[in-house]
Design a protein around this motif. Structure first.
Motif, PDB file in Angstrom:
ATOM      1  N   GLY A 170       4.222  -5.833 -10.749  1.00 48.01           N
ATOM      2  CA  GLY A 170       2.912  -6.457 -10.631  1.00 48.01           C
ATOM      3  C   GLY A 170       2.029  -6.144 -11.818  1.00 48.01           C
ATOM      4  O   GLY A 170       1.326  -7.019 -12.336  1.00 48.01           O
ATOM      5  N   PHE A 189       1.966   0.259  -0.402  1.00 45.59           N
ATOM      6  CA  PHE A 189       1.677  -1.134  -0.079  1.00 45.59           C
ATOM      7  C   PHE A 189       2.941  -1.872   0.323  1.00 45.59           C
ATOM      8  O   PHE A 189       2.895  -2.824   1.118  1.00 45.59           O
ATOM      9  CB  PHE A 189       1.001  -1.836  -1.273  1.00 45.59           C
ATOM     10  N   LEU A 217      -6.649  -4.534  -0.177  1.00 42.20           N
ATOM     11  CA  LEU A 217      -6.568  -5.370  -1.368  1.00 42.20           C
ATOM     12  C   LEU A 217      -7.958  -5.605  -1.944  1.00 42.20           C
ATOM     13  O   LEU A 217      -8.159  -5.509  -3.161  1.00 42.20           O
ATOM     14  CB  LEU A 217      -5.900  -6.706  -1.038  1.00 42.20           C
ATOM     15  N   TRP A 228      -5.123  -3.053  -8.876  1.00 38.00           N
ATOM     16  CA  TRP A 228      -4.814  -3.988  -7.804  1.00 38.00           C
ATOM     17  C   TRP A 228      -3.504  -4.712  -8.062  1.00 38.00           C
ATOM     18  O   TRP A 228      -2.829  -5.172  -7.124  1.00 38.00           O
ATOM     19  CB  TRP A 228      -5.950  -5.002  -7.632  1.00 38.00           C
ATOM     20  N   GLN A 229      -3.122  -4.822  -9.339  1.00 39.19           N
ATOM     21  CA  GLN A 229      -1.873  -5.502  -9.667  1.00 39.19           C
ATOM     22  C   GLN A 229      -0.675  -4.794  -9.035  1.00 39.19           C
ATOM     23  O   GLN A 229       0.279  -5.432  -8.562  1.00 39.19           O
ATOM     24  CB  GLN A 229      -1.689  -5.553 -11.186  1.00 39.19           C
ATOM     25  N   HIS A 231      -0.804  -3.006  -6.297  1.00 36.66           N
ATOM     26  CA  HIS A 231      -0.885  -3.226  -4.858  1.00 36.66           C
ATOM     27  C   HIS A 231      -0.241  -4.557  -4.479  1.00 36.66           C
ATOM     28  O   HIS A 231       0.535  -4.649  -3.531  1.00 36.66           O
ATOM     29  CB  HIS A 231      -2.334  -3.209  -4.399  1.00 36.66           C
ATOM     30  N   VAL A 232      -0.575  -5.592  -5.241  1.00 34.88           N
ATOM     31  CA  VAL A 232      -0.025  -6.917  -4.960  1.00 34.88           C
ATOM     32  C   VAL A 232       1.489  -6.919  -5.143  1.00 34.88           C
ATOM     33  O   VAL A 232       2.235  -7.445  -4.300  1.00 34.88           O
ATOM     34  CB  VAL A 232      -0.696  -7.972  -5.860  1.00 34.88           C
ATOM     35  N   GLY A 233       1.956  -6.347  -6.251  1.00 39.00           N
ATOM     36  CA  GLY A 233       3.395  -6.307  -6.503  1.00 39.00           C
ATOM     37  C   GLY A 233       4.154  -5.530  -5.447  1.00 39.00           C
ATOM     38  O   GLY A 233       5.206  -5.974  -4.959  1.00 39.00           O
ATOM     39  N   LEU A 235       3.221  -4.917  -2.341  1.00 38.72           N
ATOM     40  CA  LEU A 235       3.122  -5.633  -1.070  1.00 38.72           C
ATOM     41  C   LEU A 235       4.160  -6.746  -0.982  1.00 38.72           C
ATOM     42  O   LEU A 235       4.868  -6.881   0.030  1.00 38.72           O
ATOM     43  CB  LEU A 235       1.713  -6.202  -0.915  1.00 38.72           C
ATOM     44  N   ILE A 236       4.256  -7.539  -2.032  1.00 44.39           N
ATOM     45  CA  ILE A 236       5.192  -8.664  -2.033  1.00 44.39           C
ATOM     46  C   ILE A 236       6.634  -8.175  -1.969  1.00 44.39           C
ATOM     47  O   ILE A 236       7.448  -8.665  -1.169  1.00 44.39           O
ATOM     48  CB  ILE A 236       4.968  -9.543  -3.277  1.00 44.39           C
TER      49      ILE A 236
END
Length: 253
Positions: A170, A189, A217, A228-229, A231-233, A235-236
């Motif tokens: 991410g 995450f 998020l 946050w990048q 966190h997103v990576g 999570l996915i």
């Protein structure tokens, strides 16, 4: 999620009972300068020859055996490793001119020359305050307690490691080339994403975990110094990995 009409109803037994979903907050930091119930007859009626009826065990006997036998060794090992690394960070900082966060942290510009940083960054935390470490480890404990007895040790390890790498991906695709990040939040995450998938699969109320994901998020977007990048990576990737584990999870049950 599409449902299989031939699916065994036992595949969707609730393994968590009525335990609530915890809701802590934490962040992955951009590195700064310092870096069948007992007593039941097969017919479903109580069998007096088997003694007093025991309270029903939510989630089935297989889940209960794993809770007693397996525990959460992977989660405890990761927590212990992160705490040990943080102690070494202090030792290196106090005795040498080096900063371990700069040595083990990840930045996209280093992906080709030092790709191992994509994993090691998940075990380094910010200094001097222990808040970053404590929040991540507390969250890992809470979600490890819910997920590891269900998945087993090696699946839990795979989920966490791939989620840490997903957090780094991410940062690679969404972050700045020279942005150095540290912390286990990408991996945690990933546990968020996995818990969402499993709760949806077992037909639990997904509102608490959705609210938890949205709040954390948003926290990453609104508070400076949090990647946050990652966190997103995480999570996915955590959600995708947990989807691949569902068939094996049904077989294991």
């Amino acid at each position: 999620m599409n449902e299989n009409p031939q699916e065994d109803p036992n595949d969707r037994q609730d393994p968590w009972g009525d335990r609530p979903v915890p809701a802590p907050q934490y962040g992955q930091y951009i590195s700064g300068p310092q870096g069948g119930p007992g007593g039941q007859h097969p017919s479903g009626q109580h069998d007096p020859t088997r003694g007093p009826q025991q309270p029903e065990q939510r989630g089935g006997p297989g889940i209960q055996r794993r809770r007693r036998g397996d525990g959460m060794p992977v989660s405890w090992t990761i927590i212990g490793l992160c705490v040990a690394v943080w102690g070494v960070q202090w030792l290196v900082y106090a005795t040498t001119p080096y900063n371990l966060a700069s040595i083990l942290g990840y930045a996209p510009v280093l992906t080709t020359s030092e790709p191992w940083r994509m994993l090691t960054s998940g075990f380094v935390h910010s200094m001097p305050s222990p808040i970053h470490l404590l929040l991540n480890m507390y969250t890992l404990y809470l979600f490890g307690r819910m997920l590891e007895p269900l998945l087993g040790s090696w699946r839990m390890l795979v989920l966490f490691v791939l989620s840490v790498l997903g957090g780094s991906l991410g940062v690679l695709f969404l972050g700045q080339p020279n942005m150095l990040v540290i912390g286990a939040s990408g991996g945690v995450f990933g546990l968020f994403g996995a818990l969402f998938i499993f709760m949806r699969h077992f037909k639990r109320n997904i509102t608490p975990i959705v609210v938890l994901i949205v709040i954390n998020l948003a926290f990453g977007f609104l508070v400076g110094g949090i990647a946050w990048q990652a966190h997103v990576g995480g999570l996915i990737v955590g959600a995708l990995v947990s989807l691949t584990m569902l068939p094996g999870l049904r077989k294991r049950r």
